[in-house]
Design a protein around this motif. Structure first.
Motif, PDB file in Angstrom:
ATOM      1  N   GLY A  61       0.788  -1.227   0.000  1.00 47.47           N
ATOM      2  CA  GLY A  61       0.000   0.000   0.000  1.00 47.47           C
ATOM      3  C   GLY A  61       0.815   1.268   0.000  1.00 47.47           C
ATOM      4  N   LEU A  62       2.076   1.186   0.392  1.00 45.40           N
ATOM      5  CA  LEU A  62       2.932   2.369   0.389  1.00 45.40           C
ATOM      6  C   LEU A  62       3.135   2.912  -1.018  1.00 45.40           C
ATOM      7  CD1 LEU A  62       5.625   1.261   2.975  1.00 45.40           C
ATOM      8  CD2 LEU A  62       3.798   2.935   3.309  1.00 45.40           C
ATOM      9  N   GLY A  63       2.986   2.075  -2.014  1.00 49.35           N
ATOM     10  CA  GLY A  63       3.177   2.523  -3.392  1.00 49.35           C
ATOM     11  C   GLY A  63       1.892   2.801  -4.138  1.00 49.35           C
ATOM     12  N   VAL A  64       0.745   2.686  -3.486  1.00 51.81           N
ATOM     13  CA  VAL A  64      -0.533   2.854  -4.191  1.00 51.81           C
ATOM     14  C   VAL A  64      -0.826   4.320  -4.487  1.00 51.81           C
ATOM     15  CG1 VAL A  64      -3.037   2.557  -4.009  1.00 51.81           C
ATOM     16  CG2 VAL A  64      -1.510   0.715  -3.340  1.00 51.81           C
ATOM     17  N   GLU A  65      -0.724   5.179  -3.504  1.00 53.13           N
ATOM     18  CA  GLU A  65      -0.987   6.600  -3.712  1.00 53.13           C
ATOM     19  C   GLU A  65      -0.346   7.403  -2.580  1.00 53.13           C
ATOM     20  OE1 GLU A  65      -3.425   8.294  -1.595  1.00 53.13           O
ATOM     21  OE2 GLU A  65      -3.484   6.476  -0.461  1.00 53.13           O
ATOM     22  N   PRO A  66      -0.025   8.676  -2.827  1.00 49.17           N
ATOM     23  CA  PRO A  66       0.805   9.445  -1.902  1.00 49.17           C
ATOM     24  C   PRO A  66       0.122   9.969  -0.645  1.00 49.17           C
ATOM     25  CG  PRO A  66       0.262  10.789  -3.788  1.00 49.17           C
ATOM     26  CD  PRO A  66      -0.263   9.405  -4.066  1.00 49.17           C
ATOM     27  N   THR A  67      -1.201  10.022  -0.596  1.00 45.75           N
ATOM     28  CA  THR A  67      -1.861  10.642   0.558  1.00 45.75           C
ATOM     29  C   THR A  67      -2.024   9.696   1.734  1.00 45.75           C
ATOM     30  OG1 THR A  67      -4.104  10.050  -0.126  1.00 45.75           O
ATOM     31  CG2 THR A  67      -3.188  12.128  -0.992  1.00 45.75           C
ATOM     32  N   GLY A  68      -1.945   8.394   1.496  1.00 45.23           N
ATOM     33  CA  GLY A  68      -2.154   7.429   2.565  1.00 45.23           C
ATOM     34  C   GLY A  68      -3.613   7.032   2.745  1.00 45.23           C
ATOM     35  N   ALA A  69      -4.488   7.503   1.863  1.00 48.17           N
ATOM     36  CA  ALA A  69      -5.918   7.197   1.984  1.00 48.17           C
ATOM     37  C   ALA A  69      -6.182   5.697   1.856  1.00 48.17           C
ATOM     38  CB  ALA A  69      -6.715   7.966   0.937  1.00 48.17           C
ATOM     39  N   PRO A  74      -2.015   4.357 -15.441  1.00 48.37           N
ATOM     40  CA  PRO A  74      -0.789   3.597 -15.164  1.00 48.37           C
ATOM     41  C   PRO A  74      -0.249   3.924 -13.770  1.00 48.37           C
ATOM     42  CG  PRO A  74      -0.354   5.350 -16.742  1.00 48.37           C
ATOM     43  CD  PRO A  74      -1.839   5.351 -16.482  1.00 48.37           C
ATOM     44  N   MET A  75       0.330   2.918 -13.134  1.00 52.45           N
ATOM     45  CA  MET A  75       0.928   3.103 -11.812  1.00 52.45           C
ATOM     46  C   MET A  75       2.430   2.878 -11.923  1.00 52.45           C
ATOM     47  SD  MET A  75      -1.909   1.207  -9.431  1.00 52.45           S
ATOM     48  CE  MET A  75      -1.283   1.811  -7.887  1.00 52.45           C
ATOM     49  N   ALA A  76       3.185   3.655 -11.185  1.00 51.32           N
ATOM     50  CA  ALA A  76       4.644   3.522 -11.192  1.00 51.32           C
ATOM     51  C   ALA A  76       5.041   2.172 -10.582  1.00 51.32           C
ATOM     52  CB  ALA A  76       5.268   4.649 -10.394  1.00 51.32           C
ATOM     53  N   GLU A 124       7.942   1.710  -9.069  1.00 47.86           N
ATOM     54  CA  GLU A 124       8.795   1.920  -7.916  1.00 47.86           C
ATOM     55  C   GLU A 124       7.970   2.523  -6.769  1.00 47.86           C
ATOM     56  OE1 GLU A 124       8.798   4.873 -10.885  1.00 47.86           O
ATOM     57  OE2 GLU A 124       9.989   3.097 -11.110  1.00 47.86           O
ATOM     58  N   PRO A 125       8.373   2.282  -5.530  1.00 48.97           N
ATOM     59  CA  PRO A 125       7.605   2.805  -4.394  1.00 48.97           C
ATOM     60  C   PRO A 125       7.701   4.321  -4.301  1.00 48.97           C
ATOM     61  CG  PRO A 125       9.631   1.776  -3.638  1.00 48.97           C
ATOM     62  CD  PRO A 125       9.529   1.515  -5.114  1.00 48.97           C
ATOM     63  N   LEU A 126       6.724   4.913  -3.660  1.00 50.57           N
ATOM     64  CA  LEU A 126       6.744   6.358  -3.432  1.00 50.57           C
ATOM     65  C   LEU A 126       7.855   6.689  -2.453  1.00 50.57           C
ATOM     66  CD1 LEU A 126       2.924   6.923  -2.987  1.00 50.57           C
ATOM     67  CD2 LEU A 126       4.291   7.545  -4.954  1.00 50.57           C
ATOM     68  N   VAL A 127       8.420   7.859  -2.601  1.00 49.54           N
ATOM     69  CA  VAL A 127       9.467   8.315  -1.683  1.00 49.54           C
ATOM     70  C   VAL A 127       8.811   9.219  -0.652  1.00 49.54           C
ATOM     71  CG1 VAL A 127      11.603   9.631  -1.495  1.00 49.54           C
ATOM     72  CG2 VAL A 127      11.201   8.190  -3.495  1.00 49.54           C
TER      73      VAL A 127
END
Length: 58
Positions: A9-17, A44-46, A48-51
Motif C-alpha cells: 500500500g505504500l506505493g498505491v498513492e501518496p496521501t495514505g488514503a 498507469p501506476m509507477a 517503484e515505491p513512493l518516496v
C-alpha cells in the motif's frame, strides 16, 4: 492479507488514503471494496515505491 497490503500500500498513492481505509476494514467484503475503489482504474501506476519525506501516514 492486510500485512501484505501494508507493505504494498505504500506505493498505491501518496496521501495514505488507501492505507487508512484498508487498515480500518473489518470484513472481507469491506477490504475488497477498498481495494477495488483504489486499484481498479485504467491509469498507469509507477513500478517503484513512493518516496516519503517523513514517516508514512497512518
Amino acid at each position: 492479507m492486510k500485512k501484505y497490503l501494508n507493505f504494498l500500500g505504500l506505493g498505491v498513492e501518496p496521501t495514505g488514503a488507501f492505507l487508512h481505509a484498508m487498515r480500518r476494514t473489518k470484513t472481507k467484503a469491506e477490504l475488497f471494496s477498498v481495494c477495488a475503489s483504489h486499484l481498479e482504474h485504467e491509469e498507469p501506476m509507477a513500478l517503484e515505491p513512493l518516496v516519503w519525506n517523513s514517516r508514512p501516514p497512518t
